[in-house]
Design a protein around this motif. Structure first.
Motif, short mmCIF file in Angstrom:
data_model
loop_
_atom_site.label_atom_id
_atom_site.label_comp_id
_atom_site.label_asym_id
_atom_site.label_seq_id
_atom_site.Cartn_x
_atom_site.Cartn_y
_atom_site.Cartn_z
N ARG A 280 51.17 32.71 37.05
CA ARG A 280 51.14 33.32 35.71
C ARG A 280 50.51 32.35 34.72
O ARG A 280 50.89 31.19 34.65
CB ARG A 280 52.56 33.68 35.28
N ALA B 16 39.62 39.31 23.94
CA ALA B 16 40.80 39.54 24.79
C ALA B 16 40.63 40.84 25.57
O ALA B 16 41.03 40.92 26.74
CB ALA B 16 42.07 39.60 23.93
N VAL C 231 40.93 41.42 29.56
CA VAL C 231 41.83 42.39 30.21
C VAL C 231 41.05 43.17 31.28
O VAL C 231 41.51 43.35 32.41
CB VAL C 231 42.44 43.36 29.18
N THR D 147 47.54 41.50 36.42
CA THR D 147 48.08 42.26 35.29
C THR D 147 48.03 41.46 33.99
O THR D 147 48.39 40.28 33.98
CB THR D 147 49.57 42.62 35.55
N VAL D 148 47.60 42.13 32.91
CA VAL D 148 47.88 41.62 31.57
C VAL D 148 48.95 42.53 31.00
O VAL D 148 48.68 43.70 30.70
CB VAL D 148 46.62 41.62 30.67
N GLY D 149 50.17 42.04 30.93
CA GLY D 149 51.30 42.88 30.51
C GLY D 149 51.75 42.59 29.09
O GLY D 149 52.42 43.40 28.48
N ARG D 150 51.37 41.41 28.59
CA ARG D 150 51.80 41.01 27.25
C ARG D 150 50.56 40.60 26.46
O ARG D 150 49.67 39.93 27.00
CB ARG D 150 52.73 39.79 27.35
N LEU D 151 50.48 41.04 25.22
CA LEU D 151 49.34 40.71 24.38
C LEU D 151 49.82 40.76 22.93
O LEU D 151 50.39 41.76 22.50
CB LEU D 151 48.20 41.69 24.64
N GLU D 152 49.61 39.66 22.21
CA GLU D 152 50.03 39.61 20.80
C GLU D 152 48.89 39.14 19.92
O GLU D 152 48.23 38.16 20.22
CB GLU D 152 51.24 38.67 20.65
N ILE D 153 48.70 39.89 18.83
CA ILE D 153 47.56 39.65 17.94
C ILE D 153 48.02 39.05 16.62
O ILE D 153 49.07 39.42 16.11
CB ILE D 153 46.87 40.99 17.61
N SER E 217 49.25 37.18 28.48
CA SER E 217 49.63 36.64 29.78
C SER E 217 48.75 37.28 30.85
O SER E 217 48.39 38.45 30.75
CB SER E 217 51.09 36.95 30.08
N GLU F 243 48.82 37.57 35.04
CA GLU F 243 49.49 37.16 36.28
C GLU F 243 48.83 37.79 37.49
O GLU F 243 48.34 38.91 37.45
CB GLU F 243 51.00 37.44 36.24
#
Lengths: 452, 452
Positions: free
Chosen positions: A246, A273, A277, A302-308, A323, A325
């Motif tokens: 990860r 980003a 993805v 997988t990209v399961g988390r994304l914060e802008i 993230s 993984e």
């Protein structure tokens, strides 16, 4: 052509007719009771059921919650009914040993009953209740096994509590670090959490078990993916539990006014980003035919988390944290996938005038199922005439921890639609019963073997 | 070849030599004082400066904050020094009228002093202090204008407070809805917020001004984009303030286990959303040469907000909500862009096995600058030998509200690096002074005209 080792193994197996003879004393081949299995699963489902809900409403039985505590207390009665004498270790795991020659290493089997919030009624629960069925069936068939049989209910398997999965089987495997008991989640330390379920954090090291403590470990579990369901195959023999790499990825662009910054002048972190993805998906999905495994690669990415930041409709995104993984049985494949994505990220960063940095945040090594245990499961499936498929487990399980202590194997049954961690999680009662019978058969098959 | 209207307009202008004669009485051409302009901007920057900071630390002077209140109190003194008699309307806007023939509609000019949190020292501030300079310069040059000159300091321009931008000029333009005063932000109603700055919410409708209240409106502002800075052009003549179409978009996939769900079986909402982000960028960036405007389209398209559920590294994203906004002077172009993205979304949804729904969440119509006012600004720039460029304003301004009441025009000066809404916002003192002199020249040029 058999190797000398395989020959000896087969010879050993053929020489051990004793359990077969013991069976002869009972009136029929040993089997689990599907009605009791269902009843047990339905009863367990009431611990943590949403108010006013039904079985179909799923369950929230997070580790250390009141639902978990009351279900564990009830499980002590269920274990006793099955002929076991429950024993807690310092990590809150519940063991119960039955019969066998005390000089031999026991055969361990079980699973967990804690759930994710808003989870389903089969993840973990089925493996535990099937293990209870094994105890009942052996007792009912009056079988005297060579090895002691050991039921286990692992505490705290889901990663909801303290952000850590397979937390208590991990302790048994010796993964215990200074400070672990001082971690805080939900207003309590892990030490307090363990005390709540009857554990003993002050003597936590007594839960650690040495290598060779068990003859073998078996766990029946729902697949949680859709491979068996789609293929209409009732039983999976797990080849191993995948390794996970990860990465924490940060994309740095430049936040600017969405109205005044022309398209050509932007350093849009979300555009970069988004390209990443899609690159992760493409790289994970298109890895070519795997000649070593003789089939298409089964890795996932997988990209399961994304914060802008700042995440406002009228501001060009300046920073994105996400993230990535990858999971596969082979760590070499994971490194290859990571390298491919990092190379693509360098191109994306150049094209979008951003910087992209990767940090390898965690690595879980793979846990391979023992070939002999896989073979025993296959034999047990043959005995009841079930078609099987070998497959990796994409999810983590307590079995991956115990694999470091003894030969490990896992049995999968189909998840309808591949849905899990959801109230919609479903395995038919027939598939549950089939899986439990294969668990029973595999336990007895392993009992026949001195060398697995 | 001149139209009859243009001919009459020119004839009218040439017949009006009076202001020119008035100038003749003073000893030199009227001009602003760059040193005082700088001093005023530096003083204003201390209201809302971070503790221990310098001018370069920027400012947090959010509407209705203590910093805003104290700066407004100080501004009353600054206005009086410039010869004005400040007057508050019910919306908290501060007007000050100077000279002219009271039977003629005044020429209005000004800007705002509220800022975004952690903003810069030029956005709004420059336009206000340049307007103060116009009052000083006219007084110093002993000019008697034909039209009254009216300074204005608009209250609450930034959209931080109550999520609403150009809030008080909007009231002046008559955009006043039942319930507006009951909106709550930061623990106070808008009525209370207006009382705090000396407004009168109980008589709020008295702030509304009828069409034709002013001869013209002028506002000097920093560009907030990088067009002038890159082109090394010191002055921008604004063609209009862009229209905005903003969509709320929801992508529905299916949340599932990141380890057990094979790549081919996923309904990954983030993969779909990422494709959409790239489609928005591509469609906005590649719109072809605009034959009507004789140049590449200057539309912009942005995804600035994106939220994922469940947003966990080990779960395939099941749902993404995001915003898409387009800006351009032409609403027809905005519709075309929206249609193109929606068409692309249909393909993306099909390819990713997701659903994508668009809701048009808000539309701001464009506010075109009056051709006559643009012309007057151009003349004023010529008088001081400045090269100019026509450009749209991608950001919203109070001018877009006042455009519905009288001919409107805006003057832009360069933003170093195109940076705004940041402590790094910078316009050189020379560019500030040039802009203020063009504002002064444009006011006097418009004063010469009966018909703009």
């Amino acid at each position: 052509m058999l190797s000398r080792r395989a020959f000896l193994s087969l010879a050993g197996a053929s020489a051990l007719a004793r359990p077969a003879r013991v069976w002869g004393r009972s009136q029929s081949a040993p089997a689990i009771d599907p009605a009791r299995l269902r009843r047990h699963l339905e009863s367990l489902s009431t611990y943590g059921r949403p108010a006013g809900g039904t079985f179909a409403s799923g369950v929230s039985r997070v580790a250390y919650s009141v639902a978990d505590l009351t279900a564990r207390a009830w499980m002590l009665e269920v274990i006793k009914e099955a002929g076991g004498a429950p024993r807690l270790d310092a990590a809150g795991n519940i063991y119960a040993r039955l019969g066998g020659d005390a000089t031999r290493a026991p055969i361990l089997f079980g699973s967990h009953i804690d759930s994710v919030p808003n989870g389903g009624n089969f993840d973990g629960d089925l493996g535990v209740m099937a293990a209870i069925e094994v105890l009942h069936a052996v007792k009912a068939a009056k079988i005297t096994t060579r090895h002691p049989l050991e039921f286990v209910l692992w505490a705290h398997e889901e990663s909801t509590a303290f952000g850590k999965g397979t937390a208590c089987s991990r302790i048994v495997a010796g993964d215990l670090k200074p400070g672990d008991m001082e971690q805080v989640w939900n207003g309590m330390t892990r030490a307090d959490a363990l005390r709540r379920i009857g554990g003993d954090p002050d003597r936590i090291e007594t839960a650690v078990r040495p290598k060779g403590s068990w003859h073998a470990y078996l766990e029946l579990h729902i697949e949680q993916g859709g491979t068996l369901d789609r293929a209409k195959v009732p039983l999976g023999i797990v080849e191993g539990i995948v390794a996970i790499h990860r990465y924490d990825v940060v994309v740095e662009g430049f936040a600017n006014h969405a109205g005044t910054t022309p398209m050509g002048e932007r350093q849009d972190a979300l555009v970069a980003a988004s390209s990443l993805v899609l690159a992760v998906r493409e790289i994970a999905a298109s890895r070519p035919f795997d000649s070593a495994q003789g089939r298409q690669g089964r890795q996932v990415g997988t990209v399961g988390r994304l914060e802008i930041e700042p995440n406002s409709p009228n501001v060009v995104p300046g920073r994105v944290a996400l993230s990535v993984e990858f999971r596969d049985l082979s760590e070499a494949v994971l490194r290859e996938l990571g390298d491919a994505v990092k190379a693509r990220a360098a191109t994306i960063a150049r094209d979008t005038n951003t910087t992209i940095t990767f940090t390898l945040a965690s690595t879980n090594p793979p846990a391979l199922a023992h070939a002999g245990v896989q073979d025993a499961i296959g034999k047990a499936a043959d005995q009841v005439g079930l078609q099987t498929r070998r497959l990796p487990s994409g999810a983590g399980h307590d079995a991956q921890q115990i694999a470091s202590l003894c030969p490990m194997g896992m049995i999968f049954v189909p998840s309808a639609g591949g849905i899990s961690h959801s109230p919609r999680e479903l395995t038919t009662w027939d598939d549950c019963a089939r899986g439990a019978n294969v668990l029973l058969g595999a336990v007895l098959e392993l009992d026949r073997r001195d060398s697995i």
